[in-house]
Motif scaffolding. Structure first.
Motif, PDB file in Angstrom:
ATOM      1  N   ALA A 104       0.864  -1.183   0.000  1.00 11.23           N
ATOM      2  CA  ALA A 104       0.000   0.000   0.000  1.00 11.23           C
ATOM      3  C   ALA A 104       0.904   1.238   0.000  1.00 11.23           C
ATOM      4  N   PRO A 105       0.370   2.371  -0.483  1.00  6.29           N
ATOM      5  CA  PRO A 105      -0.943   2.559  -1.088  1.00  6.29           C
ATOM      6  C   PRO A 105      -1.034   1.880  -2.458  1.00  6.29           C
ATOM      7  N   LYS A 106      -2.268   1.687  -2.959  1.00  9.54           N
ATOM      8  CA  LYS A 106      -2.467   0.919  -4.174  1.00  9.54           C
ATOM      9  C   LYS A 106      -1.849   1.582  -5.388  1.00  9.54           C
ATOM     10  N   ASP A 107      -1.823   2.916  -5.424  1.00 13.17           N
ATOM     11  CA  ASP A 107      -1.224   3.571  -6.579  1.00 13.17           C
ATOM     12  C   ASP A 107       0.281   3.321  -6.629  1.00 13.17           C
ATOM     13  N   ALA A 108       0.921   3.203  -5.470  1.00 16.14           N
ATOM     14  CA  ALA A 108       2.351   2.893  -5.437  1.00 16.14           C
ATOM     15  C   ALA A 108       2.602   1.465  -5.911  1.00 16.14           C
ATOM     16  N   ALA A 109       1.753   0.526  -5.481  1.00 16.84           N
ATOM     17  CA  ALA A 109       1.896  -0.862  -5.912  1.00 16.84           C
ATOM     18  C   ALA A 109       1.717  -0.989  -7.422  1.00 16.84           C
ATOM     19  N   PHE A 110       0.693  -0.305  -7.952  1.00 15.94           N
ATOM     20  CA  PHE A 110       0.442  -0.353  -9.388  1.00 15.94           C
ATOM     21  C   PHE A 110       1.583   0.301 -10.169  1.00 15.94           C
ATOM     22  N   ALA A 111       2.057   1.430  -9.694  1.00 16.76           N
ATOM     23  CA  ALA A 111       3.190   2.095 -10.349  1.00 16.76           C
ATOM     24  C   ALA A 111       4.431   1.206 -10.319  1.00 16.76           C
ATOM     25  N   GLY A 112       4.662   0.566  -9.181  1.00 18.59           N
ATOM     26  CA  GLY A 112       5.852  -0.263  -9.042  1.00 18.59           C
ATOM     27  C   GLY A 112       5.877  -1.434  -9.992  1.00 18.59           C
ATOM     28  N   ILE A 113       4.749  -2.143 -10.129  1.00 17.36           N
ATOM     29  CA  ILE A 113       4.749  -3.320 -10.994  1.00 17.36           C
ATOM     30  C   ILE A 113       4.678  -2.926 -12.464  1.00 17.36           C
ATOM     31  N   THR A 114       4.023  -1.814 -12.786  1.00 18.83           N
ATOM     32  CA  THR A 114       3.996  -1.347 -14.170  1.00 18.83           C
ATOM     33  C   THR A 114       5.376  -0.871 -14.600  1.00 18.83           C
ATOM     34  N   GLY A 115       6.065  -0.193 -13.710  1.00 21.99           N
ATOM     35  CA  GLY A 115       7.436   0.205 -13.989  1.00 21.99           C
ATOM     36  C   GLY A 115       8.338  -0.998 -14.198  1.00 21.99           C
ATOM     37  N   TYR A 116       8.083  -2.072 -13.457  1.00 22.07           N
ATOM     38  CA  TYR A 116       8.876  -3.299 -13.604  1.00 22.07           C
ATOM     39  C   TYR A 116       8.711  -3.886 -15.002  1.00 22.07           C
ATOM     40  N   GLN A 117       7.480  -3.879 -15.529  1.00 25.31           N
ATOM     41  CA  GLN A 117       7.246  -4.379 -16.877  1.00 25.31           C
ATOM     42  C   GLN A 117       8.053  -3.578 -17.899  1.00 25.31           C
ATOM     43  N   LEU A 118       8.063  -2.250 -17.740  1.00 27.93           N
ATOM     44  CA  LEU A 118       8.814  -1.414 -18.669  1.00 27.93           C
ATOM     45  C   LEU A 118      10.325  -1.592 -18.490  1.00 27.93           C
ATOM     46  N   TRP A 119      10.774  -1.753 -17.250  1.00 31.75           N
ATOM     47  CA  TRP A 119      12.199  -1.983 -17.017  1.00 31.75           C
ATOM     48  C   TRP A 119      12.658  -3.264 -17.711  1.00 31.75           C
ATOM     49  N   GLN A 120      11.855  -4.327 -17.599  1.00 32.07           N
ATOM     50  CA  GLN A 120      12.213  -5.586 -18.264  1.00 32.07           C
ATOM     51  C   GLN A 120      12.347  -5.381 -19.770  1.00 32.07           C
ATOM     52  N   TRP A 121      11.399  -4.653 -20.339  1.00 33.38           N
ATOM     53  CA  TRP A 121      11.425  -4.421 -21.780  1.00 33.38           C
ATOM     54  C   TRP A 121      12.664  -3.619 -22.183  1.00 33.38           C
ATOM     55  N   TYR A 122      12.949  -2.532 -21.485  1.00 37.07           N
ATOM     56  CA  TYR A 122      14.150  -1.750 -21.790  1.00 37.07           C
ATOM     57  C   TYR A 122      15.411  -2.606 -21.641  1.00 37.07           C
ATOM     58  N   ASP A 123      15.441  -3.415 -20.589  1.00 37.84           N
ATOM     59  CA  ASP A 123      16.621  -4.231 -20.307  1.00 37.84           C
ATOM     60  C   ASP A 123      16.843  -5.288 -21.384  1.00 37.84           C
ATOM     61  N   GLN A 124      15.763  -5.792 -21.976  1.00 38.54           N
ATOM     62  CA  GLN A 124      15.853  -6.847 -22.984  1.00 38.54           C
ATOM     63  C   GLN A 124      15.935  -6.319 -24.414  1.00 38.54           C
ATOM     64  N   ARG A 125      15.920  -4.999 -24.583  1.00 40.42           N
ATOM     65  CA  ARG A 125      15.968  -4.411 -25.928  1.00 40.42           C
ATOM     66  C   ARG A 125      17.183  -3.498 -26.091  1.00 40.42           C
ATOM     67  N   LYS A 126      18.276  -3.856 -25.469  1.00 40.26           N
ATOM     68  CA  LYS A 126      19.483  -3.033 -25.564  1.00 40.26           C
ATOM     69  C   LYS A 126      20.130  -3.128 -26.939  1.00 40.26           C
ATOM     70  N   PHE A 127      19.956  -4.289 -27.587  1.00 39.13           N
ATOM     71  CA  PHE A 127      20.584  -4.507 -28.883  1.00 39.13           C
ATOM     72  C   PHE A 127      19.542  -4.920 -29.921  1.00 39.13           C
ATOM     73  N   CYS A 128      19.789  -4.523 -31.148  1.00 44.96           N
ATOM     74  CA  CYS A 128      18.842  -4.764 -32.231  1.00 44.96           C
ATOM     75  C   CYS A 128      18.714  -6.263 -32.518  1.00 44.96           C
ATOM     76  N   PRO A 129      17.484  -6.811 -32.557  1.00 44.31           N
ATOM     77  CA  PRO A 129      17.304  -8.232 -32.849  1.00 44.31           C
ATOM     78  C   PRO A 129      17.579  -8.568 -34.316  1.00 44.31           C
ATOM     79  N   ARG A 130      17.679  -7.540 -35.176  1.00 45.80           N
ATOM     80  CA  ARG A 130      17.927  -7.775 -36.602  1.00 45.80           C
ATOM     81  C   ARG A 130      19.410  -7.736 -36.948  1.00 45.80           C
ATOM     82  N   CYS A 131      20.116  -6.667 -36.489  1.00 45.04           N
ATOM     83  CA  CYS A 131      21.522  -6.520 -36.894  1.00 45.04           C
ATOM     84  C   CYS A 131      22.509  -6.545 -35.738  1.00 45.04           C
TER      85      CYS A 131
END
Length: 290
Positions: A104-131
């Motif tokens: 709690a509070p719920k907005d902090a929990a929601f922000a925290g897990i949504t930020g985690y999803q974006l962090w994972q994506w940024y972390d896994q897209r450091k290099f181009c999958p094509r070249c």
């Protein structure tokens, strides 16, 4: 559910901007998040003002390279590199991201897990999958772009279904096999290429418990950032009197349960909310739409 944050408004549109003193700073590493524990399940994230104060004497300006994520009401959230936490912010501790299921509070929990999803994506897209060249953040939209070949990568969202299978006044409850989560759940699975979500419902139920279903009724959806998933909830009636044939690689148990055996709502997941909706329908002797 975890995205229900009362009268507060979540704004996920991307707009490149600078942090303010009250902006919240999110930081992650290996399935953990950086928080201040305030007692009674309350948590807080560092503010940009705190970050500035603790970094006042450093010459390492890379610690200030923050990525804008989203806004809740008038408070903006930014992603910080892990070095910020390793060297500064001594009042904060690392905790598993599962803390957001009950924090709690719920907005902090929601922000925290949504930020985690974006962090994972940024972390896994450091290099181009094509070249294979290093990707850069786009200035106009939330997208990673390859300056060499032009490849564009957007945040990962995987569609999946949650299925409440019922037979008369009984609901089919399951337990996962080989997972840390041991509580009762519903049938669930990801949508495959070339498949409608309705076909996903029928296939997942057949694969996991060997049952045919009919009278599919869509309930609602939920963003589930723990697994970068968009969940779509369905109620479905068992078609016939076939016995349960358990897929033991996916499930440890699948049983028909009366309403008295249905777990209480956890206030977080679509799964538990759908269990309560079914219980209410049975108690009020209602029928799902055909």
């Amino acid at each position: 559910m975890i995205q229900d944050i009362g009268t507060l408004k979540f704004h996920n549109e991307y707009k490149k901007q600078e942090p303010e003193e009250k902006s919240r700073i999110l930081c992650y590493r290996n399935g953990e998040t950086l928080v201040k524990e305030l007692g009674d399940g309350q948590i807080a994230f560092p503010t940009y003002k705190e970050l500035q104060r603790e970094n006042a004497d450093t010459e390492n300006k890379s610690l200030y390279e923050l990525t804008y994520l989203f806004r809740i009401d008038e408070v903006t959230y930014f992603l910080a590199p892990v070095e910020v936490a390793d060297e500064f912010l001594t009042e904060f501790v690392w905790r598993p991201v599962s803390i957001f299921r009950s924090a709690a509070p719920k907005d902090a929990a929601f922000a925290g897990i949504t930020g985690y999803q974006l962090w994972q994506w940024y972390d896994q897209r450091k290099f181009c999958p094509r070249c294979g060249k290093k990707m850069v953040k786009d200035d106009v939209e939330r997208m990673m772009r390859c300056p060499a070949c032009g490849e564009m990568e957007y945040p990962k969202i995987s569609p999946a279904v949650i299925v409440a299978v019922y037979k008369g006044d009984q609901l089919l409850l399951t337990r996962y096999a080989g997972r840390a989560y041991k509580k009762y759940a519903l049938i669930a699975g990801f949508t495959e290429i070339g498949e409608t979500v309705e076909e996903t419902v029928q296939r997942e139920v057949m694969e996991e418990v060997g049952l045919h279903v009919k009278n599919l009724h869509y309930y609602k959806s939920q963003p589930w950032s723990f697994t970068s998933t968009l969940l779509m909830g369905f109620f479905a009636e068992a078609d016939g009197e076939e016995p349960i044939r358990l897929d033991q690689t996916e499930l440890a148990e699948a049983v028909w349960c009366d309403v008295s055996e249905i777990p209480e709502d956890d206030g977080v997941s679509l799964t538990r909310e759908m269990m309560q909706v079914f219980k209410a329908h049975v108690n009020k002797k209602l029928e799902f739409q055909k």
